[in-house]
Structure formats: C-alpha cells, structure tokens
Scaffold this motif. Structure first.
Motif, PDB file in Angstrom:
ATOM      1  N   UNK A  91       0.823  -1.207   0.000  1.00 22.16           N
ATOM      2  CA  UNK A  91       0.000   0.000   0.000  1.00 22.16           C
ATOM      3  C   UNK A  91       0.861   1.262   0.000  1.00 22.16           C
ATOM      4  N   UNK A  92       2.061   1.175   0.587  1.00 23.26           N
ATOM      5  CA  UNK A  92       2.952   2.335   0.616  1.00 23.26           C
ATOM      6  C   UNK A  92       3.638   2.555  -0.728  1.00 23.26           C
ATOM      7  N   UNK A  93       3.766   1.481  -1.501  1.00 27.35           N
ATOM      8  CA  UNK A  93       4.436   1.593  -2.795  1.00 27.35           C
ATOM      9  C   UNK A  93       3.370   1.693  -3.876  1.00 27.35           C
ATOM     10  N   UNK A 139       1.480  12.926   7.716  1.00 28.94           N
ATOM     11  CA  UNK A 139       0.190  12.561   8.310  1.00 28.94           C
ATOM     12  C   UNK A 139       0.151  11.077   8.664  1.00 28.94           C
ATOM     13  N   UNK A 140       0.581  10.251   7.717  1.00 28.67           N
ATOM     14  CA  UNK A 140       0.581   8.811   7.948  1.00 28.67           C
ATOM     15  C   UNK A 140       1.526   8.440   9.085  1.00 28.67           C
ATOM     16  N   UNK A 176       0.032   9.543  12.431  1.00 29.36           N
ATOM     17  CA  UNK A 176      -1.082   8.670  12.816  1.00 29.36           C
ATOM     18  C   UNK A 176      -0.566   7.346  13.372  1.00 29.36           C
ATOM     19  N   UNK A 177       0.382   6.742  12.697  1.00 28.03           N
ATOM     20  CA  UNK A 177       0.928   5.461  13.137  1.00 28.03           C
ATOM     21  C   UNK A 177       1.599   5.609  14.498  1.00 28.03           C
ATOM     22  N   UNK A 178       2.404   6.641  14.661  1.00 24.98           N
ATOM     23  CA  UNK A 178       3.108   6.861  15.928  1.00 24.98           C
ATOM     24  C   UNK A 178       2.119   7.099  17.063  1.00 24.98           C
ATOM     25  N   UNK A 179       1.052   7.852  16.770  1.00 27.86           N
ATOM     26  CA  UNK A 179       0.053   8.165  17.794  1.00 27.86           C
ATOM     27  C   UNK A 179      -0.697   6.917  18.242  1.00 27.86           C
TER      28      UNK A 179
END
Length: 657
Positions: A297-299, A363-364, A367-370
């Motif tokens: 999804x990241x690529x 943003x991504x 969000x992941x870190x949070x």
C-alpha cells in the motif's frame, strides 16, 4: 572455537581473492553512486572479516567475505551488469518446457509418496530433494514463459503456492501438537477464546490478551469450519503463504517485470524464516502477512492515490498494531526509513521527480506513531514502559560488545555454515542487486528508499545482538526483511546470469542455484526440526510425540513431586498444556555443569532426542546444552526408571523411594 581458529586463514583467502578480482577492475569514473557504495561495501566486508579475530561465529566468518567479493564483482563486471534491462528470458522451446513441467509434477508426486510412507514424525531426505528439484524446475519455467496470456501467470502463481503449501503442511502436521515453543501458548489462548468467548482469561498472560487479532481470526476460522485448534492455527499459516502474492505485486509495480516478480515470489516462499513462521504459528505470523500488505500500500506509483488506498493503509496499520508488538515496531521503523530514504534519494541523485513514488507522508507517520503510543501505554498492559525499562537496564549494564554469555558445550561446526547457506545466497546476490539498483541507469526513488530501509533493518538484526541488546527479538526480523530483500536478490541473480554467454550455461546456473538455495533453506535448523538431514546438534527437537505426551500426562496425574525436565518441555508441556506448577528445569551450577544435588530427590524426565540433539537448561540465558549419553548413563545408574514410552523415560530420585 573452530571459527576463531580458522579466522586468519579466512582473512588471508579473502584478501587474496579480493586482490585477484581488484587487479582486473577498470572503472572510468569513481564518482558514480553505485561505484562509491561498492567501494564502501568492500571496506565494510573487510572490517567484518577482521572482526573474526576478536569474536567469530557462522555469520561473521561468512558474511564479511561475501559482501567484499560481491562488491568487487559488481565493480569488475559493472558494464555488463548495468547493460540492458533486468529481464532474463531463457527462450526454451515447447519440448523443453513440457519436460520441465513434467519434472515439477513428478517431484511433487515423489514428495507426497515419500511423506506418506515415511516413519511417524519423520520426513525422508528424498522429500526435501524432490521439493528442491521442483523449485528449480519452477524457476526455469518462470524464466521461459512469454506471458502473452494471463493464464500462464495465474498457473505459475498457483504452482508456487501449491508447492509452498505442501512443504509447510508437511512440517506443521508432522505432529498432532503445536510445533515449536511459543505456539503452545497461542494455541492455549485460541482454544480458550473458542470455549469461553472472551480474550480475557485468567490463565493467559496480559500480553496476549492485548494483542488478540490473530487469535480471534484463528478462533473464528475454527468455529466456522468446525476445525480443531491445530487446524485453525494452520489457517494463519495459509494466510502468510498466500500473502506472498503481495510480493509479486510489489516487485511488479517497482520493476514492471513479470518474470522477476514471479521469481521473487518463488524465493520468499522457500526462504527459511518465512517458512518457519508458517509452521510455528504465533501472532507475528499474522503480522508478517499484514506487513507485506502495508508495504504494498505504501508503494503506489499512481500520481493520484484513491481514497480506498488511504483507508486500507490506515486499516492495515491498526491491524498490525493490535496483532503483535514486534511486527508493529518493525513496521514503523520501516515507515520511518522509507520516509528518510526518499530524502536521501533526492540528495544523492538531485532528482525530485520519479515515476515510482512512495506514499509515506507526515500525516501517515504521525497517525501510526500516535496509535502505537496509545496502545503501548495502555494501563492494562503498559508495554512501552516495560520494554523501555528492559532497554535501559541493558544499556546501563557493563558493555557486552561481542559477548555471548556462558559457553555452550555445543561447539562450532561446519554444519552451521550449511545451516545458513541459503541465507548467504540471498545476501550475496542481494548485495549485487542493490548496487545495480543504485546505479544512475537503473535507480528509482522506490528502490533507493527500500535499500535504505533494508540497511536499517539489517543493522538492527546484526548489530543489536552484537552489542548485547536482544529484547527486541532481532532473530525474528529476517522474515520481515525478506519481504523486500528478495527483489534485490532476484535482480542480482538475473544480472549475474547475463555474464554467461551461452543459454545452456544460464540454465545450469539458475537450476543449480535454485536447488542449492531451496534445499538448504528447507532443511536448516528453523525449518526442519523434525528430520534434520545434517547437523543434528544445531537445534532442539521441539516436536513431541503422542507417546511422550501420554507419559507426561500420566506422570502429571500420578505424582505430587517436583517434575524436572528440559526448559521447553517444562514450559510448553507441563506448565502451558498440563497446567502444572510443581515443575523445575535442569539446572546448571555456576561452573556450568549440571547440578545433580539439586535434581537428586525429584522426578526427572528424559527424552531420547537429547542423546544427539541439544536441550535448553537453566539459567535461561545459557545456550543449548548437548546432554548426550553421559546424562543417560547417570540416570540409569543413580535413578529408578518408572516409565518408558520408547521416546522418553521418567526417573525417580533415590531419595524418593
């Protein structure tokens, strides 16, 4: 002590081979990126090689020379390696293709027959050789197709998955009980969820209750399919196997090469650590599958990403966070590395526009870190606090550089080189493929970012254990590393094949390489615990037979004394499966010998496998110990045998008569 004794010879051979390659190198410019990194790779390999004078093991003694030689070979054959595209086609005729296809199906038939006729709890050597030969024939077919019709593509993907599932099925169902160590606790939780309908069970660790998605998935699968716990857990193994389709999609998106994408999918399906976690089913098994989907999804190469990709990416991040701590930690490290790697690419190549873009943004990442921080600081199970405390304690202790704790009586062995030979093949060609992808002619933003990510992951995998930091379980990281590393290993194999002038030489090279790679991948200590073809002393046999389990159950119900056994039998069988607390583990004295005085008045279990395979003893930090025949003779002479199952015995201490 074997490797440290031969370290000077290995260093000398490395220097001689390097010199022979280097004198024939002709480079017009030393300012290109791939040349610079090839020189750095040569230096790094030599540094690792010389470290063997201080401390040596099977990894250090081999990886240093391989990195050096691979880097120098890139410099020597640079013009040939960088010429043309990365595609490799054998252009075999229809007759040759039919022979290859026949070999594939015949090998599968031989493997199935040999498995069916083998002794219980055993897979014969011909089974593994048949699988390896099938892998080789499949690789040749992949490189010989034109892919003018989609049916060819789907047929090859199906063939890869069929062969992979046969291998994994054979190892997983070798015993009716869980294979490995951790799967016993996961099986207990899945069974509890199916019975009681909740993840909060008093006998289950809070850790597992806070990361329940894999267990819920397996439990639901079992209820829907009316499966046993053992069968339901294999659904997770199938999910991990099928998730390798994402590897095909990732490589296809990056390189636009169907043969390379299929070849990469073939490599990962028969890579040891990927196979291991579809046999030893744990929460991380599910996490690896979600990780592969997240990387896909990241690529994304389209300029305008659709909302569905955003939603799926967020969903994948949430799933992996609630699945497994190590998986989510590796995922966020990968995300950060990809993000930093994209900036490194722009600095290296002064290019801010490339067709292959990575969808990693602020943003991504935020969000992941949070969401990770919120879950890891949950008062019910503050994982972040616990792991931070352990890390601080590790760093505040005396330096443990290149330390390995107490010395095991299982010495170095040449078999331990064979044990990692498949891994070394991936490393060698991966270095060449990475250097090829760093060249100006073949670089893309995606490939350069992935290379930086892999450097970070490999650094943690190798350097943290060397520094004595092991609380992040670095031995589990290769399964995640393989997800993208097979791309560069595939490129390296393809490009080295172009050095050969004649097609027959290319066919021989690819077929022999795949046979060696797959055979040593599927027979090493992490994928073949049941029927080792070589090096029995390399790993424990964490597979328990029905006769052993019946004996353990009988002694558990008939004796109130403390039962002493090896660590894995104590924790997995008596504590987890039989719910017994009155147990102990073989204990070592401070001098590193067995404490017979401590074990003298207790009930002792002995497994026949301990004659030639190691077991784990206490203290936990100690390596595996090979008890051998001396341990058995001591038991026979000084203890009373009260139960004999054929594969194991129970002994009663003299003072307990």
């Amino acid at each position: 002590m074997l490797f440290i004794e031969i370290a000077p010879i290995i260093i000398l051979l490395t220097l001689i081979i390097s010199a022979l390659i280097a004198v024939k190198i002709k480079i017009s410019s030393f300012s290109t990126i791939d040349v610079i990194f090839a020189i750095l790779g040569t230096i790094l390999g030599l540094i690792i090689t010389f470290l063997n004078l201080i401390y040596s093991n099977n990894y250090l003694i081999t990886i240093g020379p391989l990195v050096t030689i691979a880097s120098l070979l890139h410099l020597k054959y640079r013009s040939k390696l960088l010429a043309n595209s990365i595609d490799l086609n054998m252009y075999l005729n229809n007759r040759a293709l039919k022979i290859i296809q026949t070999i594939y199906w015949v090998c599968i038939l031989i493997a199935l027959i040999s498995y069916y006729q083998a002794k219980p709890y055993h897979r014969p050597a011909i089974f593994f050789f048949s699988i390896s030969l099938a892998v080789s024939s499949l690789g040749l077919e992949i490189l010989s197709r034109t892919y003018e019709k989609d049916i060819q593509l789907y047929a090859l993907i199906s063939k890869i998955l069929i062969l992979s599932l046969i291998l994994r099925f054979s190892a997983y169902f070798i015993s009716p009980y869980p294979v490995g160590s951790d799967p016993w606790r996961h099986a207990d939780l899945i069974k509890g969820i199916s019975i009681y309908g909740t993840i909060y069970l008093p006998q289950i660790s809070e850790y597992y209750s806070n990361y329940p998605l894999m267990h819920l998935y397996a439990s639901i699968s079992g209820l829907i399919g009316n499966l046993t716990t053992k069968d339901a857990m294999f659904i997770i193994g199938m999910v991990l196997t099928i998730s390798t389709i994402f590897i095909y999609i990732i490589v296809k998106k990056i390189t636009n090469s169907i043969p390379l994408a299929l070849f990469s999918m073939l490599l990962i399906n028969f890579s040891d650590f990927h196979i291991q976690w579809s046999i030893q089913i744990i929460a991380m098994s599910f996490g690896i599958a979600i990780y592969a989907m997240t990387i896909y999804l990241l690529i994304e190469q389209n300029e305008k990403i659709t909302p569905i990709y955003k939603i799926l990416t967020i969903l994948a991040i949430c799933i992996i966070t609630w699945t497994h701590t190590v998986s989510s930690f590796i995922c966020i490290v990968s995300l950060i590395s990809l993000y930093i790697g994209s900036f490194i690419y722009e600095r290296l190549y002064a290019n801010k526009c490339n067709y292959a873009k990575l969808r990693v943004n602020n943003t991504l990442f935020t969000f992941f870190l949070l969401i990770l921080t919120c879950h890891w600081t949950d008062p019910k199970y503050p994982f972040l606090k616990g792991i931070t405390t352990v890390l601080i304690n590790s760093l505040s202790m005396d330096a443990d550089f290149l330390g390995r704790g107490p010395v095991s009586n299982v010495g170095d062995s040449w078999f331990s080189i064979l044990d990692i030979l498949g891994f070394l093949i991936l490393i060698f060609f991966g270095v060449i493929g990475s250097l090829h992808s760093l060249s100006k002619e073949h670089q893309t933003k995606t490939k350069v970012s992935l290379i930086f990510m892999l450097v970070v992951l490999f650094s943690i995998f190798f350097i943290f254990p060397v520094m004595g930091i092991r609380n992040i379980l670095p031995y589990r990281w290769p399964a995640f590393i393989y997800t993208t590393f097979v791309l560069f290993s595939g490129i390296g194999i393809f490009k080295i094949s172009t050095i050969f002038k004649y097609r027959c030489h290319k066919v021989i090279f690819i077929s022999m390489l795949l046979i060696l790679f797959s055979f040593f991948m599927i027979t090493n200590s992490v994928t073949d615990m049941d029927s080792p073809v070589y090096g029995k002393n390399l790993n424990q046999k964490m597979i328990w037979t029905e006769s052993e389990m019946e004996m353990f159950a009988n002694i558990n119900s008939s004796s109130d004394d403390i039962i002493v056994s090896d660590l894995q039998t104590t924790e997995n069988i008596f504590i987890t499966y039989l719910k017994r607390d009155n147990v102990a583990t073989y204990l070592l004295t401070p001098r590193g010998v067995l404490d017979w005085e401590y074990m003298g008045n207790k009930v002792l279990t002995w497994r026949k496998t301990s004659l030639d395979r190691p077991v784990q003893v206490k203290p936990y930090e100690s390596p595996d110990m090979l008890l051998g025949s001396d341990f058995k003779h001591n038991l026979d002479n000084n203890y009373h045998a009260i139960y004999n199952s054929g594969e194991a015995k129970e002994y009663l201490g003299v003072n307990n008569r």
